[in-house]
Write a protein that holds these residues in place. Structure first.
Motif, mmCIF file in Angstrom:
data_model
loop_
_atom_site.group_PDB
_atom_site.id
_atom_site.type_symbol
_atom_site.label_atom_id
_atom_site.label_comp_id
_atom_site.label_asym_id
_atom_site.label_seq_id
_atom_site.Cartn_x
_atom_site.Cartn_y
_atom_site.Cartn_z
ATOM 1 N N PRO A 71 0.824 -1.207 0.000
ATOM 2 C CA PRO A 71 0.000 0.000 0.000
ATOM 3 C C PRO A 71 0.867 1.269 0.000
ATOM 4 O O PRO A 71 1.789 1.399 0.796
ATOM 5 N N GLY A 72 0.582 2.173 -0.923
ATOM 6 C CA GLY A 72 1.285 3.450 -0.987
ATOM 7 C C GLY A 72 2.672 3.397 -1.587
ATOM 8 O O GLY A 72 3.389 4.398 -1.584
ATOM 9 N N LYS A 73 3.092 2.244 -2.100
ATOM 10 C CA LYS A 73 4.430 2.087 -2.675
ATOM 11 C C LYS A 73 4.309 1.626 -4.128
ATOM 12 O O LYS A 73 3.300 1.045 -4.529
ATOM 13 N N SER A 74 5.340 1.864 -4.902
ATOM 14 C CA SER A 74 5.359 1.372 -6.280
ATOM 15 C C SER A 74 5.503 -0.144 -6.266
ATOM 16 O O SER A 74 6.285 -0.679 -5.470
ATOM 17 N N PRO A 75 4.753 -0.847 -7.125
ATOM 18 C CA PRO A 75 4.898 -2.303 -7.188
ATOM 19 C C PRO A 75 6.324 -2.696 -7.567
ATOM 20 O O PRO A 75 7.017 -1.962 -8.273
ATOM 21 N N MET A 76 6.755 -3.845 -7.067
ATOM 22 C CA MET A 76 8.081 -4.356 -7.397
ATOM 23 C C MET A 76 8.007 -5.867 -7.585
ATOM 24 O O MET A 76 7.064 -6.512 -7.127
ATOM 25 N N THR A 77 8.976 -6.390 -8.292
ATOM 26 C CA THR A 77 9.077 -7.831 -8.496
ATOM 27 C C THR A 77 10.278 -8.342 -7.725
ATOM 28 O O THR A 77 11.371 -7.776 -7.813
ATOM 29 N N ILE A 78 10.056 -9.410 -6.957
ATOM 30 C CA ILE A 78 11.127 -10.037 -6.193
ATOM 31 C C ILE A 78 11.218 -11.507 -6.599
ATOM 32 O O ILE A 78 10.269 -12.059 -7.172
ATOM 33 N N TYR A 79 12.347 -12.120 -6.312
ATOM 34 C CA TYR A 79 12.599 -13.506 -6.707
ATOM 35 C C TYR A 79 13.039 -14.335 -5.494
ATOM 36 O O TYR A 79 14.198 -14.714 -5.371
ATOM 37 N N PRO A 80 12.101 -14.624 -4.587
ATOM 38 C CA PRO A 80 12.460 -15.385 -3.386
ATOM 39 C C PRO A 80 12.548 -16.890 -3.673
ATOM 40 O O PRO A 80 12.017 -17.391 -4.668
ATOM 41 N N ILE A 81 13.205 -17.577 -2.747
ATOM 42 C CA ILE A 81 13.364 -19.027 -2.831
ATOM 43 C C ILE A 81 12.449 -19.680 -1.794
ATOM 44 O O ILE A 81 12.411 -19.251 -0.633
ATOM 45 N N VAL A 82 11.716 -20.705 -2.223
ATOM 46 C CA VAL A 82 10.814 -21.435 -1.317
ATOM 47 C C VAL A 82 11.659 -22.185 -0.297
ATOM 48 O O VAL A 82 12.549 -22.955 -0.654
ATOM 49 N N ARG A 83 11.396 -21.936 0.978
ATOM 50 C CA ARG A 83 12.125 -22.597 2.071
ATOM 51 C C ARG A 83 11.318 -23.707 2.730
ATOM 52 O O ARG A 83 11.879 -24.682 3.220
ATOM 53 N N VAL A 84 9.975 -23.542 2.764
ATOM 54 C CA VAL A 84 9.086 -24.561 3.344
ATOM 55 C C VAL A 84 7.827 -24.600 2.492
ATOM 56 O O VAL A 84 7.284 -23.556 2.136
ATOM 57 N N ASN A 85 7.381 -25.806 2.175
ATOM 58 C CA ASN A 85 6.094 -25.985 1.508
ATOM 59 C C ASN A 85 5.560 -27.343 1.921
ATOM 60 O O ASN A 85 5.907 -28.365 1.344
ATOM 61 N N ASP A 86 4.747 -27.328 2.968
ATOM 62 C CA ASP A 86 4.102 -28.562 3.404
ATOM 63 C C ASP A 86 2.646 -28.260 3.722
ATOM 64 O O ASP A 86 2.178 -27.147 3.481
ATOM 65 N N GLU A 87 1.926 -29.226 4.263
ATOM 66 C CA GLU A 87 0.485 -29.065 4.446
ATOM 67 C C GLU A 87 0.110 -27.961 5.433
ATOM 68 O O GLU A 87 -1.025 -27.497 5.434
#
Length: 149
Positions: A59-75
């Motif tokens: 909110p109130g900021k210019s959109p940006m694109t970031i490239y994060p790495i998935v560290r956890v993905n479970d149920e």
């Protein structure tokens, strides 16, 4: 280190909440904070180690694109880590935790981000605007999940 933490109760089981969180292709339909997420490098299911392309619209900021790495993905948890140039300068670990409550019929969603690095004082205004965005996203996620139960 600085942490932003929000939570909301969603009237659906954690598996349903997690399914909506992983349905990146439909984020533009409901998510103003993260209107676009794609798997940039890795499998479409976003396993640990995958790189995401995340469009972030604070909110109130210019959109940006970031490239994060998935560290956890479970149920019960989805978490990724992003850095500016190097994690010593600035990094953030963003997570969604889905805790079952009321026998698993409902979910307590905890959305948080831990920020660290030398640029933390300089990027304080960006971090401050994030909490409102996280709360708005929580509300939108609740509506999305409960509308499809």
């Amino acid at each position: 280190m600085k942490r932003i933490e929000t939570e909301i109760i969603i009237n659906a089981p954690p598996s349903k909440v997690h399914d909506v969180l992983l349905d990146f292709a439909k984020y533009a339909e409901w998510n103003a904070l993260l209107p676009s997420i794609k798997v940039y490098k890795g499998d479409a299911a976003a396993p640990v180690g995958s790189t995401l392309e995340v469009r972030l619209a604070l909110p109130g900021k210019s959109p940006m694109t970031i490239y994060p790495i998935v560290r956890v993905n479970d149920e019960r948890k989805l978490a990724w880590e992003g850095a500016v140039v190097h994690s010593i300068l600035f990094s953030g670990v963003h997570a969604f935790e889905c805790e079952p409550i009321e026998g698993g019929a409902k979910t307590k969603l905890l959305q948080y981000e831990d920020f660290s690095g030398w640029l933390l004082p300089v990027l304080g205004s960006m971090i401050s605007s994030a909490e409102g965005g996280y709360n708005s996203m929580n509300e939108a996620l609740k509506k999305r999940v409960e509308g499809s139960v």
